[in-house]
Design an enzyme around this catalytic site. Structure first.
Site, short mmCIF file in Angstrom:
data_model
loop_
_atom_site.label_atom_id
_atom_site.label_comp_id
_atom_site.label_asym_id
_atom_site.label_seq_id
_atom_site.Cartn_x
_atom_site.Cartn_y
_atom_site.Cartn_z
N ALA A 62 3.55 5.00 -7.64
CA ALA A 62 2.93 3.99 -6.78
C ALA A 62 1.64 4.48 -6.15
CB ALA A 62 3.91 3.56 -5.69
N GLY A 85 0.85 -1.18 0.00
CA GLY A 85 0.00 0.00 0.00
C GLY A 85 0.88 1.23 0.00
N THR A 86 0.37 2.32 -0.52
CA THR A 86 1.24 3.49 -0.67
C THR A 86 0.80 4.67 0.20
OG1 THR A 86 0.06 3.93 -2.74
CG2 THR A 86 2.18 2.86 -2.91
N THR A 87 0.10 5.66 -0.34
CA THR A 87 0.01 6.95 0.34
C THR A 87 -1.24 7.11 1.21
OG1 THR A 87 1.19 7.88 -1.54
CG2 THR A 87 0.17 9.42 -0.03
N LYS A 125 -7.33 0.95 2.25
CA LYS A 125 -6.19 1.16 3.15
C LYS A 125 -6.55 1.90 4.43
CE LYS A 125 -3.33 1.89 -0.96
NZ LYS A 125 -2.41 2.83 -1.63
#
EC number: 3.4.25.1
Length: 258
Positions: free
Chosen positions: A205, A30-32, A63
């Site tokens: 990403a 997972g990113t931001t 997320k």
């Protein structure tokens, strides 16, 4: 968590025995995640993209999760381990409330999450790190608060806004320019969408609003009334407003939020 550690420690996310490898294990990440406070609460939001190396592993991953009535956590890092950790954290808070008859303080929740992240240090050393962003409404202080972490479980309270994940540096820059102490709830939710848009613009990403697939950021608001997740229609409306404005100002808003 203590029960599992005593009886079946191998079931804890950070206690699993992994086969020896000569490189970093490829797993969806997972990113931001971004968060911002406003008078009366806090907004926690995240993009929907998970990556595995240079490949988009999933376009609509979730997320951001509620942990109890007045708090939520956004995950960045190894997605599978992060989701397991969040579920265990949710269970711990529920168990505490049932046993003690009262909710753990927001400070106590942040400390407990720090302990859980620290227990995952062995996995983090093999490239399977989990770095969440925790936010909630502090009932005792009557305000929203944000806590960030590092891979060792180190905890820091952030003031006004924060971000974690691969696009955090770009999101933080956007929030620094747009944040004000007197934001309304609507302006705060618009701000996080703009920050995620900026992150997606510079970080491959991080996924931006996907109008064609109708995939929009997950946006949650926590106030004295509790946790609330914006509906898909509400998120879509905010995303479309930001996209429309960016057509007029491609390099970002120069003045007010709205």
């Amino acid at each position: 968590m203590d029960f599992l550690a005593d009886h079946q420690p191998e079931m804890l996310p950070g206690r699993r025995q992994l086969p020896p490898t000569q490189g970093v294990i490829e797993a969806p990440h997972g990113t931001t995640i971004v968060a911002v406070t406003f008078p009366g609460g806090v907004v926690l939001a995240g993009d929907r993209r998970a990556t595995m190396g240079n490949v988009i592993a999933q376009r609509d991953i979730e997320k951001v999760f509620p942990t109890d009535e007045y708090s939520a956590v956004g995950i960045a890092g190894t997605a599978g381990l992060a989701v397991e950790m969040v579920k265990l954290f949710q269970l711990e808070l529920e168990h505490f409330e049932k046993v003690e008859g009262a909710q753990l303080s927001l400070e106590g929740k942040a400390n407990r999450l720090s302990t859980m992240i620290r227990s995952n240090l062995g996995m983090a050393m093999q490239g399977l790190a989990v770095v969440p962003l925790f936010a909630g409404f502090d009932v005792d202080r009557a305000k929203g608060r944000i806590f960030s972490y590092d891979v060792t479980g180190g905890r820091s309270e952030e003031h006004n806004f924060s971000a974690t994940g691969s696009g955090s540096i770009f999101a933080r820059g956007a929030m620094k320019k747009l944040f004000r102490d007197d934001l309304t709830e609507e302006q705060a939710t618009t701000l996080v969408v703009q920050a995620l848009y900026d992150a997606a613009d510079d970080d491959s990403a991080t996924g931006g609003p996907d109008v064609a697939r109708r995939i929009y950021p997950i946006i949650t608001v926590i106030t004295e009334d509790g946790f609330r997740r914006l509906t898909d229609d509400e998120s879509a409306e905010l995303a479309r407003a930001v996209l429309a404005r960016r057509l007029e100002e491609p390099d970002g808003p120069r003045a007010a939020l709205l």
